[in-house]
Write a protein that holds these residues in place. Structure first.
Motif, mmCIF file in Angstrom:
data_model
loop_
_atom_site.group_PDB
_atom_site.id
_atom_site.type_symbol
_atom_site.label_atom_id
_atom_site.label_comp_id
_atom_site.label_asym_id
_atom_site.label_seq_id
_atom_site.Cartn_x
_atom_site.Cartn_y
_atom_site.Cartn_z
ATOM 1 N N ALA A 98 16.056 2.934 42.582
ATOM 2 C CA ALA A 98 17.170 3.877 42.704
ATOM 3 C C ALA A 98 16.675 5.276 43.055
ATOM 4 C CB ALA A 98 17.984 3.901 41.410
ATOM 5 N N ALA A 99 15.551 5.685 42.454
ATOM 6 C CA ALA A 99 14.990 7.009 42.745
ATOM 7 C C ALA A 99 14.567 7.112 44.205
ATOM 8 C CB ALA A 99 13.803 7.284 41.823
ATOM 9 N N ILE A 100 13.928 6.069 44.697
ATOM 10 C CA ILE A 100 13.505 6.063 46.097
ATOM 11 C C ILE A 100 14.718 6.056 47.021
ATOM 12 C CG2 ILE A 100 12.415 4.610 47.872
ATOM 13 C CD1 ILE A 100 10.245 3.960 45.737
ATOM 14 N N ALA A 101 15.695 5.226 46.713
ATOM 15 C CA ALA A 101 16.901 5.155 47.548
ATOM 16 C C ALA A 101 17.612 6.497 47.620
ATOM 17 C CB ALA A 101 17.847 4.081 47.008
ATOM 18 N N ALA A 102 17.556 7.259 46.520
ATOM 19 C CA ALA A 102 18.213 8.577 46.498
ATOM 20 C C ALA A 102 17.496 9.587 47.392
ATOM 21 C CB ALA A 102 18.277 9.099 45.064
ATOM 22 N N LYS A 103 16.223 9.376 47.654
ATOM 23 C CA LYS A 103 15.433 10.311 48.459
ATOM 24 C C LYS A 103 15.327 9.910 49.926
ATOM 25 C CE LYS A 103 13.984 13.268 45.327
ATOM 26 N NZ LYS A 103 14.010 14.712 45.448
ATOM 27 N N MET A 104 15.359 8.624 50.212
ATOM 28 C CA MET A 104 15.084 8.171 51.574
ATOM 29 C C MET A 104 16.341 8.161 52.435
ATOM 30 S SD MET A 104 14.470 4.041 50.923
ATOM 31 C CE MET A 104 13.734 3.748 52.503
ATOM 32 N N ASP A 105 16.127 8.210 53.739
ATOM 33 C CA ASP A 105 17.204 8.033 54.704
ATOM 34 C C ASP A 105 17.235 6.541 55.024
ATOM 35 O OD1 ASP A 105 18.791 7.710 56.976
ATOM 36 O OD2 ASP A 105 18.063 9.543 57.921
ATOM 37 N N PRO A 106 18.292 5.815 54.625
ATOM 38 C CA PRO A 106 18.304 4.364 54.807
ATOM 39 C C PRO A 106 18.287 3.916 56.266
ATOM 40 C CG PRO A 106 20.454 5.130 54.071
ATOM 41 C CD PRO A 106 19.515 6.314 54.013
ATOM 42 N N LYS A 107 18.620 4.809 57.181
ATOM 43 C CA LYS A 107 18.606 4.461 58.605
ATOM 44 C C LYS A 107 17.272 4.769 59.260
ATOM 45 C CE LYS A 107 23.522 5.179 59.047
ATOM 46 N NZ LYS A 107 24.553 6.131 59.401
ATOM 47 N N GLU A 108 16.402 5.466 58.550
ATOM 48 C CA GLU A 108 15.168 5.956 59.166
ATOM 49 C C GLU A 108 13.913 5.532 58.408
ATOM 50 O OE1 GLU A 108 14.798 10.079 61.147
ATOM 51 O OE2 GLU A 108 14.178 10.371 59.061
ATOM 52 N N ASP A 109 13.947 5.578 57.084
ATOM 53 C CA ASP A 109 12.752 5.394 56.267
ATOM 54 C C ASP A 109 12.560 3.938 55.834
ATOM 55 O OD1 ASP A 109 12.372 8.153 56.502
ATOM 56 O OD2 ASP A 109 13.528 8.551 54.693
ATOM 57 N N VAL A 110 11.366 3.636 55.329
ATOM 58 C CA VAL A 110 10.993 2.269 54.974
ATOM 59 C C VAL A 110 10.439 2.227 53.550
ATOM 60 C CG1 VAL A 110 9.472 0.326 55.580
ATOM 61 C CG2 VAL A 110 10.390 1.782 57.377
ATOM 62 N N LEU A 111 10.830 1.203 52.806
ATOM 63 C CA LEU A 111 10.281 0.943 51.473
ATOM 64 C C LEU A 111 9.192 -0.106 51.586
ATOM 65 C CD1 LEU A 111 10.335 0.865 48.288
ATOM 66 C CD2 LEU A 111 11.944 -1.044 48.554
ATOM 67 N N PHE A 112 8.055 0.159 50.939
ATOM 68 C CA PHE A 112 7.012 -0.834 50.740
ATOM 69 C C PHE A 112 7.002 -1.138 49.254
ATOM 70 C CE2 PHE A 112 5.803 1.084 54.687
ATOM 71 C CZ PHE A 112 5.271 0.044 55.428
ATOM 72 N N LEU A 113 7.443 -2.338 48.889
ATOM 73 C CA LEU A 113 7.444 -2.762 47.497
ATOM 74 C C LEU A 113 6.326 -3.765 47.302
ATOM 75 C CD1 LEU A 113 8.606 -3.073 44.618
ATOM 76 C CD2 LEU A 113 10.183 -4.784 45.570
ATOM 77 N N PHE A 114 5.406 -3.453 46.380
ATOM 78 C CA PHE A 114 4.323 -4.365 46.025
ATOM 79 C C PHE A 114 4.477 -4.720 44.556
ATOM 80 C CE2 PHE A 114 0.227 -5.324 44.176
ATOM 81 C CZ PHE A 114 -0.260 -6.285 45.045
ATOM 82 N N ALA A 115 4.530 -6.012 44.252
ATOM 83 C CA ALA A 115 4.597 -6.467 42.865
ATOM 84 C C ALA A 115 3.539 -7.526 42.645
ATOM 85 C CB ALA A 115 5.977 -7.026 42.545
ATOM 86 N N THR A 116 2.852 -7.434 41.513
ATOM 87 C CA THR A 116 1.837 -8.419 41.169
ATOM 88 C C THR A 116 2.053 -8.895 39.739
ATOM 89 O OG1 THR A 116 -0.542 -8.868 41.029
ATOM 90 C CG2 THR A 116 0.148 -6.620 40.535
ATOM 91 N N THR A 117 1.962 -10.214 39.570
ATOM 92 C CA THR A 117 2.169 -10.842 38.265
ATOM 93 C C THR A 117 1.950 -12.341 38.414
ATOM 94 O OG1 THR A 117 3.679 -11.000 36.377
ATOM 95 C CG2 THR A 117 4.675 -11.171 38.578
ATOM 96 N N HIS A 118 2.289 -13.074 37.386
ATOM 97 C CA HIS A 118 2.312 -14.534 37.471
ATOM 98 C C HIS A 118 3.644 -14.944 38.079
ATOM 99 C CE1 HIS A 118 -1.321 -14.999 35.092
ATOM 100 N NE2 HIS A 118 -0.830 -14.120 34.238
ATOM 101 N N GLY A 119 3.683 -16.133 38.676
ATOM 102 C CA GLY A 119 4.913 -16.619 39.268
ATOM 103 C C GLY A 119 5.267 -18.002 38.766
ATOM 104 N N ASP A 120 6.525 -18.348 38.934
ATOM 105 C CA ASP A 120 7.043 -19.651 38.518
ATOM 106 C C ASP A 120 7.827 -20.236 39.688
ATOM 107 O OD1 ASP A 120 7.828 -21.464 36.031
ATOM 108 O OD2 ASP A 120 9.670 -21.103 37.192
ATOM 109 N N PRO A 121 7.703 -21.546 39.950
ATOM 110 C CA PRO A 121 8.364 -22.121 41.117
ATOM 111 C C PRO A 121 9.886 -22.116 41.048
ATOM 112 C CG PRO A 121 7.397 -23.850 39.790
ATOM 113 C CD PRO A 121 6.930 -22.544 39.216
#
Length: 173
Positions: A98-121
């Protein structure tokens, strides 16, 4: 603002604090006419390997895509001190997006989301903070978190077993 330091001790403009100041205030605003990258890197398991991986990913992505001052790093098991990463939890993931969305221009800017953890199928990404908290972030929940704040231009990098189950719901135009 806390920040990762290189071997030379230089800060790389990575925001860590939730308690020290409001997240939107710690992020630099987007620049009109410039495609700005915003990075959110999160370790969702309190095992130190995930903290190290998410910290390095935040550092590399911020440096590679010019996102200094536009990068957030969270890590499960963090103690939320003024220095170091803020707690890597599903709720802070939502706050960070939400903080990033409030700062970025959704028509111009890009989000890079990196998440690391265990996964489940079946359940998706595991969240574990030692003996204190645990749970799962499923594909639909992650898609709802990102879509719900209006971020369409994004690259989602998931370092977890079975992360392919997220593709159908995170893929967009």
């Amino acid at each position: 603002m806390g920040g990762l330091r290189s071997k030379a001790g230089r800060q790389h403009g990575i925001c860590h604090s939730i308690n020290g100041s409001p997240l939107p205030a710690t992020l630099q605003p987007q620049r009109p006419g410039v495609v700005d990258a915003y990075v959110l890197s999160i370790g969702l398991d309190s095992d130190p390997v995930f903290t190290r991986e998410s910290a390095e990913a935040a550092n590399v992505l911020a440096r590679r895509y010019g996102a200094a001052g536009r990068t957030l790093h969270f890590a499960a098991g963090a103690d939320d001190k003024a220095t170091g990463p803020a707690q890597g939890s599903p709720s802070n993931l939502a706050i960070g997006l939400a903080a990033i969305a409030a700062k970025m221009d959704p028509k111009e800017d890009v989000l890079f989301l990196f998440a690391t953890t265990h996964g489940d199928p079946v359940s998706g990404l595991a969240y574990r903070d030692g003996e204190y908290a645990g749970g799962m972030i499923g594909p639909q929940r992650l898609a709802n978190l990102i879509d719900g704040v209006g971020i369409k231009r994004r690259m989602v990098l998931l370092s977890a077993c079975f992360s392919g189950i997220f593709l159908p719901l995170l893929t967009n135009d």
